[in-house]
Design a protein around this motif. Structure first.
Motif, PDB file in Angstrom:
ATOM      1  N   LYS A 292     -19.555   2.964 -26.822  1.00  0.00           N
ATOM      2  CA  LYS A 292     -19.973   4.058 -25.592  1.00  0.00           C
ATOM      3  C   LYS A 292     -21.164   4.668 -26.332  1.00  0.00           C
ATOM      4  CE  LYS A 292     -16.251   6.113 -28.191  1.00  0.00           C
ATOM      5  NZ  LYS A 292     -15.017   6.963 -28.428  1.00  0.00           N
ATOM      6  N   ASP A 293     -21.817   5.480 -26.195  1.00  0.00           N
ATOM      7  CA  ASP A 293     -22.708   6.024 -26.436  1.00  0.00           C
ATOM      8  C   ASP A 293     -21.507   7.851 -27.201  1.00  0.00           C
ATOM      9  OD1 ASP A 293     -24.789   5.142 -26.164  1.00  0.00           O
ATOM     10  OD2 ASP A 293     -25.072   6.030 -23.964  1.00  0.00           O
ATOM     11  N   THR A 294     -23.271   8.021 -28.148  1.00  0.00           N
ATOM     12  CA  THR A 294     -21.835   8.563 -29.736  1.00  0.00           C
ATOM     13  C   THR A 294     -22.671  10.254 -29.507  1.00  0.00           C
ATOM     14  OG1 THR A 294     -20.192   7.427 -29.992  1.00  0.00           O
ATOM     15  CG2 THR A 294     -20.169   9.175 -31.124  1.00  0.00           C
ATOM     16  N   ALA A 295     -22.552  11.115 -29.777  1.00  0.00           N
ATOM     17  CA  ALA A 295     -23.100  11.959 -30.524  1.00  0.00           C
ATOM     18  C   ALA A 295     -22.566  12.616 -31.786  1.00  0.00           C
ATOM     19  CB  ALA A 295     -23.196  13.460 -29.238  1.00  0.00           C
ATOM     20  N   ILE A 296     -23.425  13.504 -32.428  1.00  0.00           N
ATOM     21  CA  ILE A 296     -22.507  13.263 -33.677  1.00  0.00           C
ATOM     22  C   ILE A 296     -23.460  14.576 -34.366  1.00  0.00           C
ATOM     23  CG2 ILE A 296     -24.456  11.748 -34.814  1.00  0.00           C
ATOM     24  CD1 ILE A 296     -21.943  11.439 -37.536  1.00  0.00           C
TER      25      ILE A 296
ATOM     26  N   LEU B  57     -18.004  14.422 -33.327  1.00  0.00           N
ATOM     27  CA  LEU B  57     -17.655  14.452 -34.678  1.00  0.00           C
ATOM     28  C   LEU B  57     -18.726  15.172 -35.501  1.00  0.00           C
ATOM     29  CD1 LEU B  57     -17.833  10.443 -34.227  1.00  0.00           C
ATOM     30  CD2 LEU B  57     -15.430  12.180 -34.682  1.00  0.00           C
ATOM     31  N   LYS B  58     -18.274  15.198 -36.870  1.00  0.00           N
ATOM     32  CA  LYS B  58     -19.606  16.127 -37.781  1.00  0.00           C
ATOM     33  C   LYS B  58     -19.984  14.833 -39.241  1.00  0.00           C
ATOM     34  CE  LYS B  58     -18.577  20.890 -36.824  1.00  0.00           C
ATOM     35  NZ  LYS B  58     -17.787  22.035 -37.197  1.00  0.00           N
ATOM     36  N   ALA B  59     -20.559  15.090 -39.459  1.00  0.00           N
ATOM     37  CA  ALA B  59     -20.464  14.073 -40.565  1.00  0.00           C
ATOM     38  C   ALA B  59     -22.014  14.642 -42.164  1.00  0.00           C
ATOM     39  CB  ALA B  59     -21.327  12.367 -39.973  1.00  0.00           C
ATOM     40  N   LYS B  60     -21.282  14.271 -42.960  1.00  0.00           N
ATOM     41  CA  LYS B  60     -22.134  15.288 -44.296  1.00  0.00           C
ATOM     42  C   LYS B  60     -22.659  13.683 -44.360  1.00  0.00           C
ATOM     43  CE  LYS B  60     -21.270  17.752 -48.501  1.00  0.00           C
ATOM     44  NZ  LYS B  60     -20.174  17.573 -49.412  1.00  0.00           N
ATOM     45  N   ILE B  61     -23.885  13.849 -44.753  1.00  0.00           N
ATOM     46  CA  ILE B  61     -24.708  12.461 -44.955  1.00  0.00           C
ATOM     47  C   ILE B  61     -25.636  13.156 -46.733  1.00  0.00           C
ATOM     48  CG2 ILE B  61     -26.686  10.653 -45.153  1.00  0.00           C
ATOM     49  CD1 ILE B  61     -23.893  10.489 -43.133  1.00  0.00           C
TER      50      ILE B  61
ATOM     51  N   PHE C  66     -28.188  19.605 -38.035  1.00  0.00           N
ATOM     52  CA  PHE C  66     -29.304  18.971 -36.768  1.00  0.00           C
ATOM     53  C   PHE C  66     -28.016  17.861 -36.048  1.00  0.00           C
ATOM     54  CE2 PHE C  66     -29.880  15.369 -39.914  1.00  0.00           C
ATOM     55  CZ  PHE C  66     -29.824  14.228 -39.167  1.00  0.00           C
ATOM     56  N   GLU C  67     -27.520  17.538 -34.225  1.00  0.00           N
ATOM     57  CA  GLU C  67     -27.185  16.653 -33.706  1.00  0.00           C
ATOM     58  C   GLU C  67     -28.597  15.843 -33.242  1.00  0.00           C
ATOM     59  OE1 GLU C  67     -25.742  18.396 -30.540  1.00  0.00           O
ATOM     60  OE2 GLU C  67     -24.587  20.382 -30.767  1.00  0.00           O
TER      61      GLU C  67
ATOM     62  N   ILE D 149     -22.508   5.354 -39.710  1.00  0.00           N
ATOM     63  CA  ILE D 149     -21.210   6.942 -39.762  1.00  0.00           C
ATOM     64  C   ILE D 149     -19.924   7.126 -38.599  1.00  0.00           C
ATOM     65  CG2 ILE D 149     -21.535   8.911 -40.830  1.00  0.00           C
ATOM     66  CD1 ILE D 149     -22.131   7.179 -42.021  1.00  0.00           C
ATOM     67  N   ALA D 150     -20.827   7.596 -37.457  1.00  0.00           N
ATOM     68  CA  ALA D 150     -19.945   7.504 -36.031  1.00  0.00           C
ATOM     69  C   ALA D 150     -19.261   6.508 -35.910  1.00  0.00           C
ATOM     70  CB  ALA D 150     -20.461   8.085 -34.690  1.00  0.00           C
ATOM     71  N   GLN D 151     -19.084   5.218 -36.086  1.00  0.00           N
ATOM     72  CA  GLN D 151     -17.976   4.811 -35.876  1.00  0.00           C
ATOM     73  C   GLN D 151     -16.763   4.846 -36.499  1.00  0.00           C
ATOM     74  OE1 GLN D 151     -19.604   0.609 -35.034  1.00  0.00           O
ATOM     75  NE2 GLN D 151     -17.121  -0.388 -34.454  1.00  0.00           N
ATOM     76  N   THR D 152     -17.511   4.777 -38.340  1.00  0.00           N
ATOM     77  CA  THR D 152     -16.612   4.996 -39.326  1.00  0.00           C
ATOM     78  C   THR D 152     -15.712   6.132 -39.086  1.00  0.00           C
ATOM     79  OG1 THR D 152     -17.528   3.811 -40.681  1.00  0.00           O
ATOM     80  CG2 THR D 152     -16.387   4.891 -41.920  1.00  0.00           C
ATOM     81  N   LEU D 153     -16.254   7.033 -38.794  1.00  0.00           N
ATOM     82  CA  LEU D 153     -15.413   8.280 -38.911  1.00  0.00           C
ATOM     83  C   LEU D 153     -14.389   8.586 -37.274  1.00  0.00           C
ATOM     84  CD1 LEU D 153     -17.650  10.901 -38.737  1.00  0.00           C
ATOM     85  CD2 LEU D 153     -16.341  10.256 -40.778  1.00  0.00           C
ATOM     86  N   SER D 154     -14.502   7.900 -36.409  1.00  0.00           N
ATOM     87  CA  SER D 154     -13.771   7.650 -35.206  1.00  0.00           C
ATOM     88  C   SER D 154     -12.784   6.845 -34.851  1.00  0.00           C
ATOM     89  CB  SER D 154     -15.141   7.148 -34.052  1.00  0.00           C
ATOM     90  OG  SER D 154     -13.874   7.037 -32.587  1.00  0.00           O
TER      91      SER D 154
END
Length: 187
Positions: free
Chosen positions: A55-59, A2-6, A45-46, A170-175
């Protein structure tokens, strides 16, 4: 991944750049002389093992450290495009910041229709300032947003963990958004 712009926004001289550098592991030390951001700085950054959902997530994060000067207001629509979340930073010890963050909320959060889970308020305490961790008197629309207190001298790891929890949201929302989009294609 997943990619996020914050977007990291807020009044001038509230500590956005110091926080951005710390949260992105850009610098080892926290303190430095004040130098106002010109326009925007983008830090990439990651972040791993956010533990969002079950579940564990990387973003992969693009953290946009935005200038707090209204002279850059003409650029804001471009900055907001495709943002996944907004973090408003302010110094709770500066009374004008408490009033000013209302306009930041209206411009960056209300106008995009972001969910509460996509937003975060950081009451950033500068070194030597009081460390009052009570919730400041905020406008009603700001009281709905999660708030963390940041003091990088006293509890830097607590700030990092709170930000990672926010990234998990954010990762959950994007997913969930990605799943909805895939289902709409299938049906």
């Amino acid at each position: 991944m997943l990619k996020a712009k914050i977007l990291l926004i807020g009044p001038r001289e509230c500590g956005k750049t110091v926080l951005a550098n710390y949260l992105s592991d850009t610098v080892e030390t926290v303190g430095s002389d004040y130098s106002p951001t010109q326009g925007v700085r983008i830090l990439e950054f990651e972040s791993q093992n956010l533990g969002s959902g079950t579940k564990d997530t990387a973003i992969e994060v693009e953290l946009w450290d935005c200038a707090g000067d209204f002279k850059f207001e003409a650029c804001w629509p471009s900055v907001m495009k495709d943002s996944s979340g907004v973090v408003i930073v302010f110094n709770p010890d500066t009374p004008s910041h408490l009033r000013e963050i209302e306009s930041w909320h209206t411009t960056f959060i209300s106008s995009q229709g972001l969910q509460v889970s996509q937003c975060l308020l950081i009451a950033h305490h500068k070194p030597g300032d009081g460390a009052d961790t009570s919730r400041p008197q905020l406008a009603p629309q700001l009281n709905k947003l999660p708030l963390i207190h940041s003091n990088l001298e006293e509890d830097p790891e607590g700030v990092r963990q709170s930000f990672r929890k926010y990234l998990g949201n954010i990762a959950q929302t994007l997913s969930e958004s990605q799943e909805r989009e895939e289902m709409s294609i299938i049906t």
